[in-house]
Design a protein around this motif. Structure first.
Motif, PDB file in Angstrom:
ATOM      1  N   GLU A 171       0.931  -1.261   0.140  1.00 55.90           N
ATOM      2  CA  GLU A 171       0.148   0.096  -0.133  1.00 55.90           C
ATOM      3  C   GLU A 171       0.959   1.242  -0.093  1.00 55.90           C
ATOM      4  N   ILE A 172       2.340   1.083   0.379  1.00 56.46           N
ATOM      5  CA  ILE A 172       3.064   2.254   0.343  1.00 56.46           C
ATOM      6  C   ILE A 172       4.102   1.879  -0.806  1.00 56.46           C
ATOM      7  N   GLU A 173       3.493   2.704  -1.875  1.00 57.96           N
ATOM      8  CA  GLU A 173       4.306   2.479  -3.046  1.00 57.96           C
ATOM      9  C   GLU A 173       5.323   3.690  -3.447  1.00 57.96           C
ATOM     10  N   ASP A 174       6.163   3.522  -4.519  1.00 63.53           N
ATOM     11  CA  ASP A 174       6.901   4.482  -5.124  1.00 63.53           C
ATOM     12  C   ASP A 174       6.317   4.859  -6.499  1.00 63.53           C
ATOM     13  N   GLU A 175       6.840   6.165  -6.837  1.00 61.70           N
ATOM     14  CA  GLU A 175       6.143   6.729  -7.993  1.00 61.70           C
ATOM     15  C   GLU A 175       6.388   5.821  -9.197  1.00 61.70           C
ATOM     16  N   PHE A 176       7.269   5.182  -9.129  1.00 61.52           N
ATOM     17  CA  PHE A 176       7.538   4.373 -10.681  1.00 61.52           C
ATOM     18  C   PHE A 176       6.387   3.376 -10.783  1.00 61.52           C
ATOM     19  N   HIS A 177       5.948   2.553  -9.689  1.00 66.49           N
ATOM     20  CA  HIS A 177       4.892   1.793  -9.824  1.00 66.49           C
ATOM     21  C   HIS A 177       3.355   2.295  -9.986  1.00 66.49           C
ATOM     22  N   ASN A 178       3.436   3.277  -9.211  1.00 68.36           N
ATOM     23  CA  ASN A 178       2.003   4.015  -9.224  1.00 68.36           C
ATOM     24  C   ASN A 178       1.856   5.110 -10.574  1.00 68.36           C
ATOM     25  N   PHE A 179       2.844   5.368 -11.064  1.00 68.45           N
ATOM     26  CA  PHE A 179       2.784   6.380 -12.114  1.00 68.45           C
ATOM     27  C   PHE A 179       3.557   5.959 -13.515  1.00 68.45           C
ATOM     28  N   ASN A 180       4.966   6.184 -13.210  1.00 68.21           N
ATOM     29  CA  ASN A 180       5.842   5.905 -14.532  1.00 68.21           C
ATOM     30  C   ASN A 180       5.588   4.784 -15.233  1.00 68.21           C
ATOM     31  N   ALA A 181       5.758   3.486 -14.558  1.00 72.34           N
ATOM     32  CA  ALA A 181       5.462   2.504 -15.267  1.00 72.34           C
ATOM     33  C   ALA A 181       3.994   2.353 -16.025  1.00 72.34           C
ATOM     34  N   LEU A 182       3.111   2.860 -15.368  1.00 70.68           N
ATOM     35  CA  LEU A 182       1.802   2.931 -15.935  1.00 70.68           C
ATOM     36  C   LEU A 182       1.532   3.975 -17.057  1.00 70.68           C
ATOM     37  N   ASN A 183       2.552   4.634 -17.332  1.00 68.75           N
ATOM     38  CA  ASN A 183       2.541   5.495 -18.538  1.00 68.75           C
ATOM     39  C   ASN A 183       1.715   6.749 -18.341  1.00 68.75           C
ATOM     40  N   ILE A 184       2.018   7.242 -16.999  1.00 69.16           N
ATOM     41  CA  ILE A 184       1.522   8.346 -16.515  1.00 69.16           C
ATOM     42  C   ILE A 184       2.710   9.392 -16.169  1.00 69.16           C
ATOM     43  N   PRO A 185       2.827  10.381 -17.216  1.00 66.91           N
ATOM     44  CA  PRO A 185       3.993  11.296 -17.414  1.00 66.91           C
ATOM     45  C   PRO A 185       4.124  12.168 -16.171  1.00 66.91           C
ATOM     46  N   PRO A 186       5.318  12.737 -16.214  1.00 64.87           N
ATOM     47  CA  PRO A 186       5.434  13.486 -14.894  1.00 64.87           C
ATOM     48  C   PRO A 186       4.544  14.745 -14.617  1.00 64.87           C
ATOM     49  N   ASN A 187       4.021  15.310 -15.741  1.00 64.16           N
ATOM     50  CA  ASN A 187       3.216  16.474 -15.444  1.00 64.16           C
ATOM     51  C   ASN A 187       1.570  16.014 -15.346  1.00 64.16           C
ATOM     52  N   HIS A 188       1.419  14.761 -15.508  1.00 68.73           N
ATOM     53  CA  HIS A 188       0.006  14.484 -15.463  1.00 68.73           C
ATOM     54  C   HIS A 188      -0.778  14.786 -14.097  1.00 68.73           C
TER      55      HIS A 188
END
Ligand code: DAH
Length: 336
Positions: free
Chosen positions: A129-146
């Motif tokens: 449940e405590i995640e890093d930004e890679f797994h919550n966003f980057n790897a899911l194709n959610i770019p930096p300014n999304h």
């Protein structure tokens, strides 16, 4: 010596006469407490001639041990005995009803969903449940300014970590550690700083689905969803996919189920729409495969994410999401 004997005799006689736990506790405080006679007897030790002290001390200690043991025995024998004055001779009274535990409505809903998906060959997977930004966003194709990354939509923690905002994170964790083909579901908690009201909470549950193989198509996605919802709502369930956008799927859709209450005619539950929104789905975006080292030319996949609270609220007729976390037994006992 005689004082020791007197104390023993009165204490034991009183103990024998007790009839309930409260009186027993009062007895313990009276005899064994700091201001009780045992302590008092002990205090007299220093006034005795030196040669009498060891024997006297042993006697008082023995008395103390005896009273402690007698207290424990009495406590045991009182056990569940009714309080003083209770009319135990009335055998027509109903017996005591034991309280039997039950699953929380969310757990029940989740278990039904899991059972249903397991019958289709999906395995249960878990992620933190405590995640890093890679797994919550980057790897899911959610770019930096999304906008999905904004401070006001996430619970950020120190060190580029956050409370996961979606169970889609588990897609990444599973693909990182396994090779296709795979079929998994990931039920679990997610967190978003929403203002709490009847239909929003800062913590809720989702169930994520992911299948990766060669040649999977939208047809497989839709067939899986039909089987899933018919397992939950019955054979004659009807679903529709409404085009939408999610960064991690392409194409993406919102999945609706024809309202099971009005059969699509329109009613308060579906807000007169005839359809009920269940969650998002789509074909896994090639960028997601690249992030985990799968070859998008070889593999295809589909994914979906469904909110569990919403389903449970519809299923059990729960009008307010807050009821699910208040731990009010009057509410929870209805699901026993
Ligand atoms: N993660 C999305 C959300 O929380 C839901 C979702 C949409 C999950 C599409 C998926 C998907 O797996 O393909 O809103």
């Amino acid at each position: 010596m005689s004082d020791i004997e007197t104390t023993r005799a009165t204490a034991l006689a009183e103990l024998e006469a007790l009839t309930d736990a409260r009186a027993l506790e009062q007895w313990r405080i009276r005899y064994l407490g700091k201001k009780g006679p045992v302590q008092d007897l002990m205090g007299r030790l220093k006034d005795l001639p030196a040669e009498e002290r060891p024997g006297y001390g042993q006697d008082v200690n023995r008395l103390k041990q005896e009273l402690v043991a007698a207290h424990a025995a009495r406590k045991e024998s009182l056990g569940t005995a009714p309080a003083a004055g209770a009319r135990i001779e009335d055998f027509s009274l109903p017996g005591l009803q034991p309280l039997i535990g039950a699953f929380h409505p969310i757990s029940r809903m989740m278990q039904e969903m899991i059972t249903c998906m397991q019958s289709l060959g999906f395995e249960v997977a878990e992620g933190p449940e405590i995640e890093d930004e890679f797994h919550n966003f980057n790897a899911l194709n959610i770019p930096p300014n999304h906008p999905a990354r904004s401070e006001s939509d996430n619970f950020y923690l120190e060190g580029n970590r956050l409370l996961r905002s979606q169970t889609s994170t588990v897609q990444i964790r599973v693909m990182e550690s396994r090779k296709p083909p795979l079929r998994i579901i990931a039920p679990g908690r997610v967190y978003r700083p929403d203002t709490v009201d009847a239909s929003h909470h800062y913590m809720f549950h989702q169930i994520e689905g992911l299948a990766v193989d060669r040649d999977l198509t939208m047809k497989d996605l839709k067939a899986t969803l039909i089987l899933f919802f018919s397992g939950l709502f019955g054979e004659d369930v009807d679903i529709r996919l409404r085009p939408n956008f999610f960064p991690f799927t392409e194409p993406s859709a919102e999945v609706d189920v024809r309202c099971v209450f009005c059969k699509g005619r329109g009613c308060p539950t579906c807000q007169q729409k005839g359809w009920i929104e269940m969650g998002g789905c789509g074909m896994v975006d090639p960028n997601v495969f690249k992030a985990v080292g799968y070859d998008p030319e070889v593999y295809t996949g589909f994914a979906f994410g469904i909110g569990i609270e919403r389903m449970a609220m519809r299923r059990f007729g729960i009008p307010d999401i807050r009821l699910l976390t208040e731990n009010d037994l009057r509410f929870l006992r209805q699901f026993a």
